[in-house]
Design an enzyme around this catalytic site. Structure first.
Site, PDB file in Angstrom:
ATOM      1  N   ASP A 101     -14.203  32.718 -20.937  1.00 16.62           N
ATOM      2  CA  ASP A 101     -13.147  32.045 -21.725  1.00 16.62           C
ATOM      3  C   ASP A 101     -13.765  31.231 -22.860  1.00 16.62           C
ATOM      4  O   ASP A 101     -14.892  30.762 -22.760  1.00 16.62           O
ATOM      5  CB  ASP A 101     -12.282  31.145 -20.822  1.00 16.62           C
ATOM      6  N   GLU A 166     -13.784  28.308 -17.217  1.00 16.44           N
ATOM      7  CA  GLU A 166     -14.776  27.223 -17.249  1.00 16.44           C
ATOM      8  C   GLU A 166     -14.295  26.109 -18.159  1.00 16.44           C
ATOM      9  O   GLU A 166     -14.460  24.922 -17.858  1.00 16.44           O
ATOM     10  CB  GLU A 166     -16.137  27.750 -17.729  1.00 16.44           C
TER      11      GLU A 166
END
Lengths: 419, 419
Positions: A101, A166
């Site tokens: 991400d 994350e």
């Protein structure tokens, strides 16, 4: 000699590696949109010849875990990807973890090129996520590709992880741990400027509501502006940040201007240009030192905000409210004498000819969860440019991606041992 | 005696008047939602026996007018309402103008009762719009009802207007003017605390974009917070406000702490708690004195913001941007010696037994448009509580609604003359 073989393989596969990184950067993978980039990862893992495990984390199940932290509960279309290289047995196992991400691109006007261009200029590849941390992920994939292509058998297992979330609390890594992925140690190639971070700062998100008193803007002196009061709150938090950082004396932090910053990232308040704003919401991130618990840090912020009333009696009658929400990253640390620190440091020296800088990380990573929940001591070390993470015109130096690939390939061999 | 008759009629119809106000307050009429409240007005006008004109302003047509100012262009479902009482001829005509729209209720937690309750406690009627300005509108309707019920014929025309959009720039009044409604003078019963306002402050909405430089919150020292820069901008605007107000020396403003305030009503910026905010948007309202033009005021704000760079070199490379948007209210003034000022003052004295306070209004009204575009000199005078306009727990004192009704009924007779 193994090092020469790995170096040569990386050199002759440079174009392939750059194209892979470009493809990954071009696959915009902000929260909720990770699927396309994960498809590129899956294809690469199959090509390397790893056993591939793909699953969408179960938000309902995971949200019961005390370390669950995410701004959402639904992960349909947001898969985690793991690739397993089984060892021949009896070696030390290693997790190689990177998140897929990326944070939103922010103000488009500040980008010289489109944020997902993957443009290459003067040896730098540009784009949101290039540095944080698709460049590091490509280093991992290249290291594994090289070892497989060169037919080097390993004793210990290597578990490659391309995780979601994350940037908003580590749900992806938590899900991988709870799926059973643990190892004797882990490396996360977050953008460290090639520094080795044995300590990882934790962090938590908070929300502060500031109250004012509405009035017609034309008689604004009859109201109390929540915007002006919010400024006092932000200033007061600056003072807390100063005090917290004055306490940090670990030499690993000696080169970091603010070891555990408190960032106010969002502000929103008022609902009419002609009215005095009666509420403002602040959202931010509080850095947590590995020497304190999340609870201690929360408590310190809560107590500090209570002292606002000493600055301005308004807060006596109208205290701010504080909530901890969304993302949090557990702090983590690996013993500075740990064998993996020693091996990584020596491989770094072998590849680059000089010793690495060893410091504490100025931000949280999934290393905290790997350590605390997965009992997997973790080092953070990667090729990305720290200053460009979350910035417009984010880029990575392509050379560094290959240097880290080489260092990690050698570290894998040293740690897992040739079988 | 006429005054006694009017007073008696109002006393014996008190319950009816209070119910009407309650109904109007309960019909939540924020922008775009005015229809229900206008239906109550239309029914009342028919009952009084006025000729009624109802129409939805044509945004396409009106937006070509230089004084058009609205946050929307579509007015379907948002009708203007006018009621006409034709005179017998040769008398002075009078517009009675009140707006039906109310501002949003804001933070619900600050309201003791539901914002549209219309609850009555100790002679006060509570609710959003009670003071600004449905109470004043009811005074007008009661004055007309009394005159009609008592069968008093007038020489001049009386034109009652229940307009939309006052709170966002006066489109409703502009539409009424352009439909042909003009008169020899006008009264607007905005909440003046029973003061007479021959001068009306104008105002304009503005938007300021403040730039920062994004960075990861954990290395926030590598970025520049647009939130912190926005605080400097707000402080700088405070200084401009101070300077502009020091210039005001008209005795009509002598009791007003800040004659022409600059209100920052909204703030929004940043898009991620863990990132340094790279942009913040401020929205506000700039008060315009009747002694200056809109253009002069705009120019002063623009020049002032350019001086930000003297406070902080950041603004040299990253100047803020300023836009004028949405609502604006033209300032207006009626000659203090005007016959209507004299007649209203003397009727006030007759009804209440003491002289009114005559001041300048601390906010803009549709009086500016009536004066500038409709050539209809306007007085602002009404029963509402200035301090409660746009506030939580807005209320109006019911007695005042009836006092103003009586004063206005008498003023109509004096101005239009018995026919």
């Amino acid at each position: 000699m193994l090092q020469t073989q790995i170096n040569q393989w990386l050199t002759s596969n440079r174009e392939h590696g750059v194209k892979l990184l470009q493809k990954l950067v071009q696959a915009d993978s902000i929260q909720g949109n990770e699927q396309q980039a994960q498809k590129v990862v899956i294809k690469t893992l199959h090509k390397i010849g790893l056993k591939v495990d793909v699953w969408e984390p179960d938000g309902n199940e995971l949200s019961k875990h005390p370390d669950f932290s995410s701004s959402r509960q639904e992960f349909i279309g947001s898969p985690n990807v793991v690739g397993i290289l089984k060892g021949t047995g009896e070696g030390r196992s290693l997790i190689l973890n990177g998140h897929i991400d990326v944070v939103p691109e922010g103000d488009l006007e500040q980008w010289e090129h489109a944020p997902y261009s993957g443009k290459i200029i003067d040896g730098k590849l540009y784009g949101r996520g290039a540095t944080d941390m698709k460049g590091g992920n490509v280093s991992l994939l290249l290291a594994l590709s090289a070892l497989r292509a060169l037919g080097i058998p390993l004793k210990g297992d290597v578990i490659f992880q391309s995780v979601i979330e994350e940037e908003s609390g580590g749900l992806g890594t938590l899900a991988a741990i709870l799926r059973g992925y643990k190892a004797d140690a882990a490396i996360i190639p977050e953008p460290t400027n090639m520094k080795i971070f044995p300590k990882q700062q934790g962090s938590m998100w908070f929300q502060i509501q500031v109250k004012g008193l509405s009035a017609h803007g034309g008689t604004r002196y009859e109201g109390v502006s929540a915007i002006e009061k919010a400024f006092l709150v932000v200033e007061h938090i600056r003072e807390l940040e100063k005090r917290r950082n004055e306490r940090i004396n670990d030499p690993l932090y000696s080169n970091i201007p603010i070891p555990i910053p408190i960032n106010i990232g969002k502000i929103a308040g008022g609902d009419w240009p002609s009215s005095v704003a009666d509420r403002v919401k602040l959202e931010g991130r509080m850095g947590i030192s590995p020497e304190e618990s999340m609870e201690e840090a929360k408590h310190e912020m809560e107590s500090w905000l209570l002292t606002l009333k000493e600055l301005d009696p308004w807060f006596n009658e109208h205290p701010v409210t504080l909530d901890w929400f969304g993302a949090r990253w557990v702090p983590g640390a690996i013993d500075i004498e740990h064998v993996l620190v020693e091996k990584l440091t020596s491989c770094y020296q072998k590849v680059l000819g000089f010793a690495p800088i060893v410091e504490a990380s100025p931000w949280g990573t999934d290393g905290g969860l790997l350590t605390k929940v997965g009992f997997t001591p973790t080092i953070v070390f990667g090729p990305g440019v720290t200053e460009k993470a979350h910035f417009p015109n984010e880029y990575i130096e392509i050379d560094k991606v290959f240097e880290v690939a080489e260092i990690i390939a050698l570290t894998i061999v040293d740690w897992c041992e040739v079988g």
